[in-house]
Every structure is written in C-alpha cells, then in structure tokens.
Design an enzyme around this catalytic site. Structure first.
Site, PDB file in Angstrom:
ATOM      1  CG  ASN A  94      41.474 -39.294   4.079  1.00 25.45           C
ATOM      2  OD1 ASN A  94      41.631 -39.444   2.872  1.00 25.45           O
ATOM      3  ND2 ASN A  94      40.426 -39.791   4.716  1.00 25.45           N
ATOM      4  CG  HIS A 119      39.848 -35.584  -1.500  1.00 26.28           C
ATOM      5  ND1 HIS A 119      38.751 -36.097  -2.143  1.00 26.28           N
ATOM      6  CD2 HIS A 119      39.450 -35.332  -0.228  1.00 26.28           C
ATOM      7  CE1 HIS A 119      37.726 -36.137  -1.310  1.00 26.28           C
ATOM      8  NE2 HIS A 119      38.119 -35.679  -0.140  1.00 26.28           N
ATOM      9  CG  HIS A 145      36.288 -43.935   2.818  1.00 26.83           C
ATOM     10  ND1 HIS A 145      35.290 -43.019   3.090  1.00 26.83           N
ATOM     11  CD2 HIS A 145      35.661 -45.140   2.745  1.00 26.83           C
ATOM     12  CE1 HIS A 145      34.125 -43.648   3.173  1.00 26.83           C
ATOM     13  NE2 HIS A 145      34.329 -44.939   2.953  1.00 26.83           N
ATOM     14  NE  ARG A 183      32.283 -42.857  -0.894  1.00 26.49           N
ATOM     15  CZ  ARG A 183      31.615 -42.090  -0.022  1.00 26.49           C
ATOM     16  NH1 ARG A 183      32.261 -41.302   0.819  1.00 26.49           N
ATOM     17  NH2 ARG A 183      30.305 -42.114   0.009  1.00 26.49           N
ATOM     18  NE  ARG A 241      32.005 -41.275  -3.983  1.00 23.97           N
ATOM     19  CZ  ARG A 241      31.000 -40.613  -3.412  1.00 23.97           C
ATOM     20  NH1 ARG A 241      31.222 -39.419  -2.883  1.00 23.97           N
ATOM     21  NH2 ARG A 241      29.789 -41.131  -3.374  1.00 23.97           N
ATOM     22  CD  GLU A 263      38.225 -42.564   7.029  1.00 24.50           C
ATOM     23  OE1 GLU A 263      38.411 -41.785   7.984  1.00 24.50           O
ATOM     24  OE2 GLU A 263      37.778 -42.195   5.923  1.00 24.50           O
ATOM     25  CB  THR A 283      31.861 -39.345   5.838  1.00 33.01           C
ATOM     26  OG1 THR A 283      32.615 -40.308   5.093  1.00 33.01           O
ATOM     27  CG2 THR A 283      31.132 -40.052   6.961  1.00 33.01           C
ATOM     28  CD  GLU A 337      38.456 -40.383  12.668  1.00 33.28           C
ATOM     29  OE1 GLU A 337      38.446 -39.437  11.840  1.00 33.28           O
ATOM     30  OE2 GLU A 337      38.993 -41.482  12.441  1.00 33.28           O
ATOM     31  CG  HIS A 384      34.186 -34.775   8.326  1.00 27.72           C
ATOM     32  ND1 HIS A 384      34.338 -35.684   7.303  1.00 27.72           N
ATOM     33  CD2 HIS A 384      33.273 -33.882   7.888  1.00 27.72           C
ATOM     34  CE1 HIS A 384      33.541 -35.389   6.305  1.00 27.72           C
ATOM     35  NE2 HIS A 384      32.881 -34.275   6.628  1.00 27.72           N
TER      36      HIS A 384
END
Length: 239
Positions: free
Chosen positions: A6, A9, A42, A44, A48, A69, A100, A150, A189
C-alpha cells in the site's frame, strides 16, 4: 503467500508540502523490482493522500496488479469503473479517522453494497470486502457474490500481549470459515515485521496488504530493502 504494498503514505508525504514528489508511482515501481506482487492505493473521499491522477498513472504505468481501496461512494464508483483496476476492495471510511478503524459493516449496509458489488462484477472487476473475522459477516459477503475477503488484522496487531491470543483465534476462525465458503482470504492492517509472526498462523492466506510499516521502514533503508525484508518474513508462511 503474496505481498501487496500500500503506497498511500508516499502520497501523504507529498501532500504535506503540496509538491509533485515523492511520487507514488515511483514507489510502486521500486516495490515491483523488490518482488512485491501487487499495489494497493486508497482513494479516499476527502483525497487526503492519493489523488485521482495517481490512480490513473498507477493503472497504466507500473507492472503490478492494482487493488483500489474505496468507500461505497457514487463519485468514486463511477471513477473506478472508468479506470478498471484489477481489484476493488470496499472499505469503511470516516472523515475524521486517521486510518481505517475497522471492518466494513456488511450486515448493516448489505442492501447498499449489493448494487455496487454487482456493477463491479458485471464490469469484470474482482471485488473484495475489508471485514472483521465474524462468521455472519463472512457468510453475508459470500452471499453478496464477492470472491475475496480481506480480514482486518488491526485488532490483533494493536492488542496487548494478553489480548493477542484471543484476537488471533478470531482471525484463524474467520479464515477457516471464508475458505470453507470458497472465498479467497487476504489480510491487512497494522502488520509489521515485529508482529507478523502471529499473522503467519492464520490459515489459507493468499495475500497480505501492508502499507504504513513498510513506508515507515523505507525512510531509513529505502523501499526496495523494506519490501525485501517483509517478503523474507512472509516466506516463512506454511499456509
């Protein structure tokens, strides 16, 4: 077992200064060179970190399958159908959360989720649901027609040493139920190289999707080495 990286970030760092760097696409390419099996991002509702243009470029300019995602939001559903990612993972989303916070409320949102799942499946896109390892939730996911779940590992990864065995048992049970129903089992996660030992006790795992710990580690050693370290850890998996 496979590793999905992922890269959200990387975009978080970029958005902090509003620059064009660091580029999530570069992170995806380095992850692929290190041996990762997929890229997760993801998109969103509040944008963000990952932006629409990031998804467009990630779909067309890097070699790994793209797992998008997203929340069950009409605007993002339409965008996803235009982009046609390899997989879509429907997740819960709260505007004020840092990340999340738990699994999708499949039972409570069943009637709203079904049409969305059907639209994606009709477009030939694989759909997964990010869920808690709860039997009723897993059974409802299967009834909805998805082929992948998942499992949310955050409750295990963030638990105290006394609580971890209970949370791990829930994940083991959930994976077994999902496998018995013919569902592919992914997980993610909060996973780090420090807590992955317990995660590797979960049966029937196909892919781990890991982001924050990998990107954090890459600050010190680079993305390639961070991904290679995690791959070395998951290669111990016996299924």
């Amino acid at each position: 077992m496979k590793l999905g990286v992922n890269i959200d970030h990387i975009a978080t760092l970029r958005q902090a200064r509003g620059t064009s760097y660091p580029d999530p696409l570069d992170a995806a390419i380095f992850a692929s060179r290190a041996g990762a099996h997929g890229i997760t991002a993801h998109l969103r509702e509040d944008r963000r970190h990952i932006q629409d243009e990031d998804i467009i470029r990630l779909k067309s300019m890097q070699p790994l399958p793209l797992n998008l995602e997203m929340a069950n939001v009409p605007e993002i559903i339409d965008f996803a159908l235009e982009i046609n990612p390899d997989e879509i993972c429907l997740v819960p989303e709260k505007r004020m959360e840092l990340t999340t916070e738990g699994g999708l409320d499949v039972l409570g949102q069943y009637e709203k989720l079904c049409p969305t799942v059907e639209r994606f499946l009709s477009a030939g896109i694989e759909v997964s649901l990010f869920i808690e390892p709860d039997r009723a939730t897993i059974e409802a996911s299967r009834q909805m027609g998805v082929s992948i779940v998942e499992l949310h590992t955050g409750s295990y990864c963030d638990a105290s040493s006394n609580e971890q065995p209970v949370e791990l048992e829930k994940l083991i049970m959930g994976a077994q139920v999902a496998n018995d129903l013919g569902l592919q089992v992914n997980a993610g996660h909060g996973i780090t190289t420090d807590n992955i030992g317990g995660v590797l006790c979960i049966p029937h795992l196909n892919m781990l999707n890991i982001g924050h710990s990998l990107i954090s580690r890459s600050v010190f050693v680079g993305i390639k080495e961070a991904v290679e370290e995690m791959l070395m850890a998951i290669n111990e998996y016996q299924g």
